[in-house]
Design a protein around this motif. Structure first.
Motif, short mmCIF file in Angstrom:
data_model
loop_
_atom_site.label_atom_id
_atom_site.label_comp_id
_atom_site.label_asym_id
_atom_site.label_seq_id
_atom_site.Cartn_x
_atom_site.Cartn_y
_atom_site.Cartn_z
N GLY A 20 0.81 -1.22 0.00
CA GLY A 20 0.00 0.00 0.00
C GLY A 20 0.84 1.26 0.00
O GLY A 20 0.53 2.24 -0.69
N TRP A 21 1.92 1.22 0.76
CA TRP A 21 2.81 2.39 0.85
C TRP A 21 3.49 2.66 -0.48
O TRP A 21 3.58 3.81 -0.93
CB TRP A 21 3.84 2.13 1.95
N LEU A 22 3.96 1.60 -1.14
CA LEU A 22 4.59 1.79 -2.45
C LEU A 22 3.59 2.32 -3.47
O LEU A 22 3.92 3.20 -4.28
CB LEU A 22 5.19 0.47 -2.95
N THR A 69 -5.57 -3.87 -0.72
CA THR A 69 -4.50 -3.29 -1.52
C THR A 69 -4.90 -3.05 -2.98
O THR A 69 -4.56 -2.02 -3.56
CB THR A 69 -3.25 -4.19 -1.47
N LEU A 70 -5.61 -3.98 -3.58
CA LEU A 70 -6.02 -3.79 -4.97
C LEU A 70 -7.04 -2.67 -5.10
O LEU A 70 -7.03 -1.93 -6.09
CB LEU A 70 -6.57 -5.09 -5.56
N ALA A 71 -7.91 -2.52 -4.11
CA ALA A 71 -8.86 -1.42 -4.14
C ALA A 71 -8.13 -0.09 -4.01
O ALA A 71 -8.48 0.90 -4.69
CB ALA A 71 -9.89 -1.58 -3.01
N ILE A 72 -7.11 -0.05 -3.17
CA ILE A 72 -6.29 1.17 -3.06
C ILE A 72 -5.61 1.46 -4.39
O ILE A 72 -5.56 2.62 -4.84
CB ILE A 72 -5.25 1.00 -1.93
N ASN A 77 -5.19 4.94 -9.07
CA ASN A 77 -5.15 5.09 -10.52
C ASN A 77 -6.21 6.07 -11.01
O ASN A 77 -5.99 6.78 -11.99
CB ASN A 77 -5.34 3.72 -11.19
N GLU A 78 -7.35 6.12 -10.32
CA GLU A 78 -8.40 7.06 -10.69
C GLU A 78 -8.04 8.50 -10.34
O GLU A 78 -8.28 9.42 -11.12
CB GLU A 78 -9.71 6.68 -10.00
N VAL A 79 -7.48 8.70 -9.13
CA VAL A 79 -7.21 10.07 -8.69
C VAL A 79 -5.88 10.60 -9.22
O VAL A 79 -5.66 11.81 -9.24
CB VAL A 79 -7.26 10.20 -7.15
N ALA A 80 -4.99 9.71 -9.65
CA ALA A 80 -3.68 10.13 -10.17
C ALA A 80 -3.36 9.36 -11.45
O ALA A 80 -2.37 8.62 -11.51
CB ALA A 80 -2.59 9.94 -9.13
#
Length: 218
Positions: A20-22, A69-72, A77-80
Motif C-alpha cells: 500500500g505504501w509503495l 490493496t487492490l482497491a487502493i 489510478n483514478e485520482v492520479a
C-alpha cells in the motif's frame, strides 16, 4: 491534490503495508502515515496470516476510506492517472491486473514458508516443495512480463501496480537467500534498489517491535 492518510503497521513484517505504501508513493499522492502497533491483537493476526479480512493498509483521502490493496491501487489510478499505475494499453492493463490479482489471492505456501522479515537473513535456506512451486510461478510471471514489455520493470519503463504487488517477494527472496535465474535476480535487485524501497528498508531496520513467531531461527 489533497493530502491523504495511509494507515499501515510494521515496516519489518507487514508485506501488505509495504504494498500500500509503495502504491501511494508511486502515485505521487501526498500522504502522511498512521502506524498501528504490530502487537495489537487484530494487527498481529493480519501479519501472521491468521485474519480472514486484511484491513491494513487503508487509505483515507478526500472523504473516502478505502482498504484492500487492490482497491487502493484502483482508487489511486483514478485520482492520479498521470502516474501510470496501470498501463495505457488495454491488453497490458488486463495483464497487469491479472498478475496483481494472482499475487493478492495466491502464493499462500510461499507466504507461510518465507514470512516477511526485513531485519533477518537466512543463508542457504531450504525452500520446501509447495513453496518452491509458488517460487517457480512467480519467476515465470516475471520472465514473461520482462520479455513481453521490455523491462526494466514488469510492464516496461514505468513502475506499475504489479511492481508494488511483487516488491515484498523481492525482499523475501533476499531474506531467505533464494537462488534465482539471472533475469529474475536482476529484477529483484532493481526493485530493492529503488529509493522508496531503500527508505522503507532503512525504517524497518530501526523498528523496535519484535514478533517472536517471525523471528525464530529456521
Amino acid at each position: 491534490m489533497a493530502a491523504a492518510v495511509l494507515t499501515i503497521t510494521s515496516k519489518n513484517y507487514s508485506s501488505w503495508s509495504l504494498r500500500g505504501w509503495l502504491l501511494a508513493r508511486f502515485s505521487g499522492l501526498p500522504f502522511s502515515e498512521h502506524v498501528l502497533p504490530p502487537d495489537d491483537p487484530a494487527t498481529r493476526a493480519e501479519i501472521l496470516l491468521l485474519s480472514s479480512s486484511i484491513r491494513v493498509p487503508s487509505l483515507e483521502h478526500a472523504g473516502v476510506l478505502v482498504w484492500d490493496t487492490l482497491a487502493i491501487a484502483e482508487y489511486l489510478n483514478e485520482v492520479a492517472p498521470e502516474a501510470g499505475l496501470l498501463p495505457k494499453d488495454a491488453r497490458a492493463r488486463a495483464h497487469c491486473r491479472a498478475i496483481s490479482g494472482e499475487m493478492h489471492s495466491g502464493f499462500t505456501a510461499l507466504r507461510s514458508a518465507l514470512p516477511m522479515n526485513l531485519r533477518a537473513h537466512f543463508p542457504k535456506f531450504k525452500v520446501w516443495s509447495r513453496a518452491q512451486a509458488d517460487l517457480q510461478r512467480i519467476t515465470a510471471i516475471w520472465q514473461e512480463c520482462l520479455e513481453t514489455y521490455g523491462g526494466p520493470f514488469l510492464f516496461g519503463a514505468q513502475r506499475t501496480v504489479a511492481d508494488a504487488m511483487y516488491a515484498p517477494v523481492c525482499t523475501r527472496f533476499a531474506t531467505y537467500d533464494v537462488k534465482l535465474d539471472a533475469v529474475s535476480a536482476a529484477y529483484r535487485d532493481l526493485m530493492l534498489s529503488q529509493p522508496e524501497m531503500q527508505e522503507w528498508l532503512a525504517a524497518a531496520k530501526t523498528e523496535p517491535i519484535e514478533i517472536d513467531e517471525l523471528d525464530v531461527e529456521f
